[in-house]
Design an enzyme around this catalytic site. Sequence first.
Site, mmCIF file in Angstrom:
data_model
loop_
_atom_site.group_PDB
_atom_site.id
_atom_site.type_symbol
_atom_site.label_atom_id
_atom_site.label_comp_id
_atom_site.label_asym_id
_atom_site.label_seq_id
_atom_site.Cartn_x
_atom_site.Cartn_y
_atom_site.Cartn_z
ATOM 1 C CG HIS A 1 49.590 22.803 32.017
ATOM 2 N ND1 HIS A 1 49.833 21.466 32.100
ATOM 3 C CD2 HIS A 1 50.288 23.251 30.945
ATOM 4 C CE1 HIS A 1 50.638 21.101 31.112
ATOM 5 N NE2 HIS A 1 50.933 22.157 30.403
ATOM 6 C CG HIS B 1 52.280 15.647 34.152
ATOM 7 N ND1 HIS B 1 52.633 14.874 33.061
ATOM 8 C CD2 HIS B 1 50.923 15.583 34.220
ATOM 9 C CE1 HIS B 1 51.549 14.381 32.507
ATOM 10 N NE2 HIS B 1 50.498 14.776 33.189
ATOM 11 C CG HIS C 1 46.727 15.951 36.610
ATOM 12 N ND1 HIS C 1 46.392 16.894 35.675
ATOM 13 C CD2 HIS C 1 47.495 15.030 35.971
ATOM 14 C CE1 HIS C 1 46.929 16.573 34.504
ATOM 15 N NE2 HIS C 1 47.610 15.438 34.661
ATOM 16 C CD GLU D 1 43.982 14.572 34.402
ATOM 17 O OE1 GLU D 1 43.565 15.679 34.031
ATOM 18 O OE2 GLU D 1 44.725 13.849 33.710
ATOM 19 C CG HIS E 1 49.203 11.293 34.539
ATOM 20 N ND1 HIS E 1 48.346 12.216 33.959
ATOM 21 C CD2 HIS E 1 48.414 10.463 35.265
ATOM 22 C CE1 HIS E 1 47.107 11.967 34.319
ATOM 23 N NE2 HIS E 1 47.123 10.906 35.113
ATOM 24 C CB THR F 1 44.204 14.180 30.628
ATOM 25 O OG1 THR F 1 45.432 14.574 31.247
ATOM 26 C CG2 THR F 1 44.008 12.675 30.749
ATOM 27 C CB THR F 2 46.429 18.772 28.510
ATOM 28 O OG1 THR F 2 47.634 18.091 28.135
ATOM 29 C CG2 THR F 2 46.298 18.814 30.023
#
Length: 272
Positions: free
Chosen positions: A60, A88, A90, A100, A113, A194-195
């Site tokens: 992901h 990681h 996004h 995000e 992040h 956020t996951t």
Amino acid sequence: MSLRTIGPLHWSSSYPNCAGSCQSPIAVSSSTAVQETTSDRFCFDGYDEERNLDIKNNGHSVQVTLPSNSYFIKGGGLSGKYQALQFHFHWGSDSTKGSEHSVDGVTYPAEMHIVHRKVGLTADEALQVNDGLAVLAVMIKIGDKTNENFDAIVESLSDIPKSGDETTTSGDFSLDDLLPDNRQDFFRYYGSLTTPTCDQSVVWTIFADQVEISENQIAAFRALYFDEAGSEQMVNNFRPIQALNGRTVTRYSVGASSDSSSSCDDDADGDD
């Protein structure tokens, strides 16, 4: 069943915390943020060390694992000292989306992040308190030039195209290289992962300044895949904006005399 199959709008059916009242990400607004000037220097210990690091396509995101007891943050209004665990990214399918959080109505092409755990807490304990984790959020925008500070990461992406692939970065780099030059102007609020499992245990720091990478560099992220077969392009791996629900967002400005690049003093790190 994967998170993508469920979809973020339906995560709460399997992960109840995702329906909590203090979820992330949020829309940050300078005009409504509480302005706070402080002399509490935000410092970054070990961030200037150059290393070759493990990097993985975890299905992901692209995640870089950080060695234990190597990187720490403290100060800047945080309640203690925090150890970095991993970072990681996004990103979106094009450069109109990907981050995000949004800041003053702007959504950026990507967001990085850096995840930290409070010193003295176990992994389980950190999820039980609202400041057990500290995440630094860096907004990434598109510039005209290649950002050489990101080369070690970007050049490694071709080695991890599919879920489960892992390697080491193509060269040494420091976390300092990945942060904006000004780290003493930032937004702060309490929120969640956020996951899933969306634990409401994160004190968020969102730097007011951004870093730039080129369109070619971000294209390397979009060439990855969510799955092991290499059939589903890894894009739009961000969660939608969540309701603020009355939470306070504070904008911190640390005194101009502070040195944003200096490390934490060992004799004052206070593992509280």
